[in-house]
Design a protein around this motif. Structure first.
Motif, short mmCIF file in Angstrom:
data_model
loop_
_atom_site.label_atom_id
_atom_site.label_comp_id
_atom_site.label_asym_id
_atom_site.label_seq_id
_atom_site.Cartn_x
_atom_site.Cartn_y
_atom_site.Cartn_z
N ASP A 90 0.82 -1.21 0.00
CA ASP A 90 0.00 0.00 0.00
C ASP A 90 0.85 1.26 0.00
O ASP A 90 0.52 2.26 -0.66
CB ASP A 90 -0.93 0.01 1.22
CG ASP A 90 -1.99 -1.08 1.15
OD1 ASP A 90 -2.20 -1.61 0.04
OD2 ASP A 90 -2.61 -1.40 2.19
N LEU A 91 1.97 1.22 0.76
CA LEU A 91 2.84 2.40 0.87
C LEU A 91 3.92 2.43 -0.21
O LEU A 91 4.73 3.36 -0.25
CB LEU A 91 3.49 2.42 2.26
CG LEU A 91 2.53 2.56 3.45
CD1 LEU A 91 3.28 2.40 4.77
CD2 LEU A 91 1.81 3.91 3.41
N LYS A 92 3.93 1.35 -1.04
CA LYS A 92 4.90 1.27 -2.14
C LYS A 92 6.35 1.31 -1.63
O LYS A 92 7.19 2.06 -2.14
CB LYS A 92 4.65 2.37 -3.17
CG LYS A 92 3.32 2.25 -3.88
CD LYS A 92 3.12 3.37 -4.89
CE LYS A 92 1.88 3.14 -5.73
NZ LYS A 92 0.64 3.06 -4.95
N VAL A 93 6.62 0.49 -0.61
CA VAL A 93 7.98 0.35 -0.10
C VAL A 93 8.31 -1.15 -0.01
O VAL A 93 7.42 -1.99 -0.17
CB VAL A 93 8.14 1.01 1.29
CG1 VAL A 93 7.90 2.51 1.21
CG2 VAL A 93 7.18 0.38 2.31
N THR A 94 9.57 -1.46 0.28
CA THR A 94 9.97 -2.88 0.26
C THR A 94 10.46 -3.40 1.60
O THR A 94 10.57 -4.61 1.80
CB THR A 94 11.08 -3.10 -0.78
OG1 THR A 94 12.18 -2.23 -0.49
CG2 THR A 94 10.56 -2.83 -2.19
N THR A 95 10.77 -2.51 2.56
CA THR A 95 11.30 -2.97 3.84
C THR A 95 10.45 -2.47 5.00
O THR A 95 9.71 -1.49 4.89
CB THR A 95 12.75 -2.47 4.06
OG1 THR A 95 12.73 -1.05 4.22
CG2 THR A 95 13.63 -2.84 2.88
N LYS A 96 10.61 -3.16 6.13
CA LYS A 96 9.89 -2.79 7.35
C LYS A 96 10.35 -1.42 7.85
O LYS A 96 9.57 -0.63 8.38
CB LYS A 96 10.13 -3.87 8.41
CG LYS A 96 9.14 -3.86 9.55
CD LYS A 96 9.33 -5.10 10.41
CE LYS A 96 8.33 -5.13 11.55
NZ LYS A 96 8.48 -6.36 12.37
N THR A 97 11.63 -1.14 7.67
CA THR A 97 12.19 0.16 8.08
C THR A 97 11.52 1.29 7.32
O THR A 97 11.19 2.34 7.90
CB THR A 97 13.71 0.20 7.84
OG1 THR A 97 14.33 -0.86 8.58
CG2 THR A 97 14.30 1.53 8.28
N GLU A 98 11.31 1.09 6.03
CA GLU A 98 10.66 2.11 5.22
C GLU A 98 9.20 2.31 5.65
O GLU A 98 8.69 3.43 5.65
CB GLU A 98 10.72 1.73 3.74
CG GLU A 98 12.11 1.82 3.15
CD GLU A 98 12.16 1.28 1.72
OE1 GLU A 98 12.60 2.02 0.83
OE2 GLU A 98 11.73 0.12 1.51
N VAL A 99 8.55 1.20 6.01
CA VAL A 99 7.18 1.30 6.52
C VAL A 99 7.17 2.17 7.77
O VAL A 99 6.33 3.06 7.93
CB VAL A 99 6.60 -0.09 6.85
CG1 VAL A 99 5.26 0.05 7.56
CG2 VAL A 99 6.43 -0.91 5.58
N GLU A 100 8.12 1.91 8.68
CA GLU A 100 8.22 2.68 9.93
C GLU A 100 8.41 4.17 9.64
O GLU A 100 7.78 5.03 10.26
CB GLU A 100 9.38 2.15 10.77
CG GLU A 100 9.58 2.85 12.10
CD GLU A 100 8.47 2.58 13.09
OE1 GLU A 100 8.21 3.45 13.94
OE2 GLU A 100 7.85 1.50 13.03
N GLN A 101 9.27 4.47 8.68
CA GLN A 101 9.52 5.87 8.33
C GLN A 101 8.26 6.55 7.80
O GLN A 101 7.95 7.69 8.16
CB GLN A 101 10.65 5.95 7.29
CG GLN A 101 12.02 5.56 7.84
CD GLN A 101 13.08 5.44 6.77
OE1 GLN A 101 12.77 5.38 5.58
NE2 GLN A 101 14.35 5.40 7.17
N LYS A 102 7.54 5.82 6.95
CA LYS A 102 6.30 6.37 6.39
C LYS A 102 5.27 6.62 7.50
O LYS A 102 4.59 7.65 7.53
CB LYS A 102 5.71 5.40 5.36
CG LYS A 102 6.48 5.30 4.06
CD LYS A 102 6.03 6.36 3.09
CE LYS A 102 6.65 6.13 1.71
NZ LYS A 102 6.19 7.16 0.73
N LEU A 103 5.18 5.67 8.40
CA LEU A 103 4.20 5.79 9.50
C LEU A 103 4.55 6.95 10.42
O LEU A 103 3.68 7.70 10.86
CB LEU A 103 4.13 4.49 10.29
CG LEU A 103 3.51 3.29 9.57
CD1 LEU A 103 3.60 2.05 10.44
CD2 LEU A 103 2.05 3.56 9.19
#
Length: 301
Positions: free
Chosen positions: A65-78
């Motif tokens: 959904d956020l168009k990222v590939t890693t958990k770290t990137e998800v955290e940054q987006k959040l």
């Protein structure tokens, strides 16, 4: 004064948002705690393991959904949105536990029988009735567009002569009509006759047989000719047609009732205080229908 006003407006919006979501927040915590209170340690460990796996699946969906590939990137987006994976997991956990408790406690071995379906159908006959509808074409000559009634009459005579000679109504309408959908031969959508504003036109739609063209209708601002293409008489959907949807509706009502009973029981044994809502607003939410479809397919126990 402007800064002070803006601060007050912001605070008012914040309080409104808090009040809006507080009831759902309280529900998930109260119900989740009711489930946790009846579990043994081994059961709790299994549940936490299941929740962890389900949250990992949720994070994988977030990546897409956020168009990222890693958990770290998800955290940054959040974090850029004012939240985090930790806070999301806390809320995720409470919701799963609350839904699981409601699912377990609200199960009722009740099969909706034919008599219940029949009784519901007979008490809701108006819901299954449908009005007469007609499919029709309109040819309209507007007085204002042709310099008044007399000049419009001359054009009307051409129209009537064309129809008498057997020309297709749609073709004549495309050539002469000022009415709606003239470019489509005056074809109107399926209509309830009584919904037509002009009384004379509505009355004619009731009377015409399919394929028949009306006499000239004189309205306050135009001459009209209409042709009835087809008619669907008023009627009622049969019980056989509606029984499956009625059964589902009754089952949904029973499920909501059972869910509400579970919530009432849980809230009666809970102590809830809030500085944002008065005590009378801290009861079980009346509009909660049960576990969401997203979690209804899985069990954490």
């Amino acid at each position: 004064p402007t800064r002070r006003s803006s601060d007050l407006d912001l605070r008012a919006l914040q309080e409104t948002a808090i009040k809006k979501y507080l009831k759902d927040y309280v529900r998930t915590r109260v119900v989740a705690h009711a489930l946790e209170a009846k579990l043994e340690k081994e059961q709790k460990d299994k549940i936490e393991e299941a929740i962890g796996k389900m949250f990992d699946e949720y994070v994988d969906k977030l990546k897409k959904d956020l168009k990222v590939t890693t958990k770290t990137e998800v955290e940054q987006k959040l974090r850029s949105q004012g939240t985090s994976l930790v806070s999301l997991k806390v809320e995720f956990r409470y919701r799963l536990l609350a839904d699981e408790y409601v699912r377990q406690k609200s199960k009722k071995p009740h099969v909706v029988g034919r008599q219940e379906v029949l009784a519901y159908y007979e008490s809701h006959l108006a819901d299954y009735s449908y009005p007469e509808k007609v499919n029709w074409q309109l040819l309209e000559i507007n007085f204002a567009k042709h310099g008044g009634r007399e000049k419009s009459l001359a054009l009307l005579e051409k129209v009537v002569d064309s129809l008498r000679r057997g020309e297709n109504f749609a073709k004549v309408a495309k050539k002469y009509s000022d009415g709606p959908h003239a470019e489509m031969g005056g074809q109107q959508s399926w209509t309830k006759p009584d919904s037509v504003a002009d009384v004379k036109t509505a009355d004619m739609l009731h009377k015409l047989a399919p394929g028949e063209v009306s006499p000239v209708i004189h309205t306050t601002d135009a001459y009209r000719l209409i042709r009835l293409s087809a008619r669907k008489p008023a009627g009622r959907h049969s019980l056989a047609e509606m029984q499956d949807s009625i059964r589902r509706k009754i089952e949904e009502q029973l499920q909501k009732q059972a869910t509400q009973e579970v919530l009432v029981e849980v809230y009666q044994h809970a102590s809830i205080e809030s500085s944002f809502l008065p005590p009378e607003e801290l009861g079980p939410p009346a509009d909660y229908a049960g576990p969401s479809p997203a979690t209804d397919r899985k069990s954490v126990v």
